[in-house]
Design a protein around this motif. Structure first.
Motif, PDB file in Angstrom:
ATOM      1  N   LEU A 107       0.797  -1.153  -0.168  1.00 51.68           N
ATOM      2  CA  LEU A 107      -0.094   0.180   0.004  1.00 51.68           C
ATOM      3  C   LEU A 107       0.885   1.220   0.485  1.00 51.68           C
ATOM      4  N   TRP A 108       2.271   0.816   0.292  1.00 49.20           N
ATOM      5  CA  TRP A 108       3.365   2.603   0.002  1.00 49.20           C
ATOM      6  C   TRP A 108       3.311   3.281  -0.727  1.00 49.20           C
ATOM      7  N   ASN A 109       2.867   2.238  -1.952  1.00 49.67           N
ATOM      8  CA  ASN A 109       2.954   2.743  -3.376  1.00 49.67           C
ATOM      9  C   ASN A 109       1.658   4.322  -3.397  1.00 49.67           C
ATOM     10  N   GLY A 110       0.348   4.074  -3.059  1.00 53.88           N
ATOM     11  CA  GLY A 110      -0.697   5.379  -2.995  1.00 53.88           C
ATOM     12  C   GLY A 110      -0.288   6.087  -1.947  1.00 53.88           C
ATOM     13  N   LEU A 111       0.094   5.526  -0.921  1.00 53.84           N
ATOM     14  CA  LEU A 111       0.183   6.369  -0.085  1.00 53.84           C
ATOM     15  C   LEU A 111       1.427   7.528   0.038  1.00 53.84           C
ATOM     16  N   PHE A 112       2.112   6.937  -0.764  1.00 46.19           N
ATOM     17  CA  PHE A 112       3.570   7.979  -0.983  1.00 46.19           C
ATOM     18  C   PHE A 112       3.471   9.117  -1.989  1.00 46.19           C
ATOM     19  N   GLU A 113       2.058   8.746  -2.970  1.00 45.80           N
ATOM     20  CA  GLU A 113       2.005   9.953  -4.613  1.00 45.80           C
ATOM     21  C   GLU A 113       2.242  11.186  -3.896  1.00 45.80           C
ATOM     22  N   GLY A 114       3.109  12.104  -3.928  1.00 44.80           N
ATOM     23  CA  GLY A 114       2.653  13.504  -3.871  1.00 44.80           C
ATOM     24  C   GLY A 114       3.076  13.822  -2.104  1.00 44.80           C
ATOM     25  N   ALA A 115       3.843  12.522  -1.432  1.00 45.23           N
ATOM     26  CA  ALA A 115       4.426  13.039  -0.035  1.00 45.23           C
ATOM     27  C   ALA A 115       5.463  14.525  -0.178  1.00 45.23           C
ATOM     28  N   LEU A 116       5.439  15.333   0.626  1.00 49.03           N
ATOM     29  CA  LEU A 116       6.679  16.276   0.848  1.00 49.03           C
ATOM     30  C   LEU A 116       7.850  15.480   1.685  1.00 49.03           C
ATOM     31  N   GLY A 117       7.440  14.133   2.390  1.00 47.42           N
ATOM     32  CA  GLY A 117       8.118  14.310   3.622  1.00 47.42           C
ATOM     33  C   GLY A 117       7.747  13.690   5.033  1.00 47.42           C
ATOM     34  N   ALA A 118       8.559  12.704   4.968  1.00 47.51           N
ATOM     35  CA  ALA A 118       8.236  11.136   6.239  1.00 47.51           C
ATOM     36  C   ALA A 118       8.688  11.613   7.454  1.00 47.51           C
ATOM     37  N   VAL A 119       8.182  11.240   8.161  1.00 44.86           N
ATOM     38  CA  VAL A 119       8.383  10.668  10.316  1.00 44.86           C
ATOM     39  C   VAL A 119       8.592   9.505   9.906  1.00 44.86           C
ATOM     40  N   VAL A 120       9.986   8.927  10.117  1.00 46.83           N
ATOM     41  CA  VAL A 120      10.144   7.774  10.640  1.00 46.83           C
ATOM     42  C   VAL A 120       9.703   7.220  12.112  1.00 46.83           C
ATOM     43  N   LEU A 121       8.844   6.540  12.457  1.00 42.03           N
ATOM     44  CA  LEU A 121       8.517   6.448  14.193  1.00 42.03           C
ATOM     45  C   LEU A 121       9.441   5.547  14.704  1.00 42.03           C
ATOM     46  N   VAL A 122      11.139   5.369  15.871  1.00 41.88           N
ATOM     47  CA  VAL A 122      11.411   4.260  15.733  1.00 41.88           C
ATOM     48  C   VAL A 122      11.492   3.713  16.992  1.00 41.88           C
ATOM     49  N   ASP A 123      11.367   2.701  17.794  1.00 37.54           N
ATOM     50  CA  ASP A 123      11.634   2.037  19.094  1.00 37.54           C
ATOM     51  C   ASP A 123      12.644   1.745  19.723  1.00 37.54           C
ATOM     52  N   THR A 124      13.487   2.075  20.433  1.00 39.92           N
ATOM     53  CA  THR A 124      14.323   1.627  20.804  1.00 39.92           C
ATOM     54  C   THR A 124      15.357   0.173  21.112  1.00 39.92           C
ATOM     55  N   ARG A 125      13.142  -0.336  21.507  1.00 42.51           N
ATOM     56  CA  ARG A 125      13.778  -1.995  22.075  1.00 42.51           C
ATOM     57  C   ARG A 125      13.973  -3.001  20.415  1.00 42.51           C
ATOM     58  N   ARG A 126      13.165  -1.848  19.568  1.00 41.61           N
ATOM     59  CA  ARG A 126      13.333  -2.542  18.127  1.00 41.61           C
ATOM     60  C   ARG A 126      13.428  -1.936  16.649  1.00 41.61           C
ATOM     61  N   LEU A 127      15.107  -1.390  17.190  1.00 43.46           N
ATOM     62  CA  LEU A 127      15.115  -1.335  16.453  1.00 43.46           C
ATOM     63  C   LEU A 127      15.302  -1.343  14.348  1.00 43.46           C
ATOM     64  N   GLU A 128      15.304  -2.702  14.622  1.00 42.37           N
ATOM     65  CA  GLU A 128      15.664  -3.621  13.339  1.00 42.37           C
ATOM     66  C   GLU A 128      14.118  -2.976  12.710  1.00 42.37           C
ATOM     67  N   VAL A 129      13.482  -2.829  13.589  1.00 38.19           N
ATOM     68  CA  VAL A 129      12.284  -3.480  12.733  1.00 38.19           C
ATOM     69  C   VAL A 129      11.787  -1.993  11.660  1.00 38.19           C
ATOM     70  N   SER A 130      12.973  -1.460  11.631  1.00 36.09           N
ATOM     71  CA  SER A 130      12.648   0.622  11.308  1.00 36.09           C
ATOM     72  C   SER A 130      14.000   0.206   9.887  1.00 36.09           C
TER      73      SER A 130
END
Ligand SMILES: Nc1nc2c(ncn2[C@@H]2O[C@H](COP(=O)(O)OP(=O)(O)OP(=O)(O)O)[C@@H](O)[C@H]2O)c(=O)[nH]1
Ligand SMILES: [Mg+2]
Length: 204
Positions: A107-130
């Motif tokens: 679903l990312w393809n559609g959600l990113f269309e026209g996006a100017l920027g992003a916030v990447v949320l990370v959880d320090t218990r599970r950095l690898e999931v990001s």
């Protein structure tokens, strides 16, 4: 599919109507691995009642969904979150939260269309999931900031250690936040706005 409004994080919501002074709208995507707090962030900061597409997690996901570290989680986003915040009288941000689980990443393809920027949320218990998430943003050339969502049991690392662990260049801002708190989520979005502005005045 049924969509439901989320009140996981309760208001106060301000006006539902877009201010008549609004002249610029920017699409921002909130991304991150499974259970890092994306829905929580969109819900806390949105001035309108956010739209969510959360579904109850069932036994069917056992062995498919990696719930290590988030065993208490009972619902997961299956399509998107949507919210809105007016930064000032003119500028409005439209927020799109992505699903965290790999099986919904198409679903990312559609959600990113026209996006100017992003916030990447990370959880320090599970950095690898990001890791994959950041890789995909870099591939797409979407500018982003990293927001470290502080969970009580989460280890705390100096920012520069996180930068090394996530293999991020110097110019990518890393900030701490509590996705449940409106002001904190808003600060993250302001940080992204400053970052986007800085890229327009001194592009890489
Ligand atoms: N302590 C703490 N808990 C949080 C924070 N942010 C989210 N949570 C909790 O963590 C859980 C996961 O949050 P969600 O917002 O559903 O995470 P998500 O990233 O949308 O998850 P998916 O859509 O399944 O990928 C929820 O139970 C939240 O209440 C935070 O900043 N601190
Ligand atoms: Mg979610």
């Amino acid at each position: 599919m049924d969509y439901k409004g989320s009140e996981t994080v309760v208001g106060p919501r301000s006006v539902e109507e877009l201010p008549s002074t609004a002249t610029a709208a920017v699409k921002i995507v909130i991304v991150g691995g499974f259970g890092v707090g994306k829905t929580t962030m969109v819900g806390s900061v949105s001035e309108i009642r956010p739209l969510t597409t959360e579904e109850t997690m069932t036994q069917a996901g056992v062995g498919v969904d990696d719930t290590v570290g988030v065993e208490r989680k009972t619902a997961t986003t299956v399509a998107m979150d949507f919210g809105r915040i007016s930064i000032n009288e003119e500028l409005v941000l439209y927020l799109f939260g992505t699903p965290g689980q790999h099986r919904f990443w198409f679903l990312w393809n559609g959600l990113f269309e026209g996006a100017l920027g992003a916030v990447v949320l990370v959880d320090t218990r599970r950095l690898e999931v990001s890791f994959d998430v950041i890789g995909r943003l870099e591939q797409r050339g979407v500018p982003f900031v990293v927001a470290v969502n502080t969970f009580p049991e989460g280890p705390s690392y100096p920012i520069e250690e996180l930068r090394t662990a996530l293999d991020l260049p110097e110019n990518v801002p890393i900030v701490e936040c509590d996705a449940r708190i409106r002001e904190s989520s808003r600060d993250v979005l302001m940080c992204l706005m400053h970052h986007l502005y800085s890229l327009t005045v001194s592009p890489e």
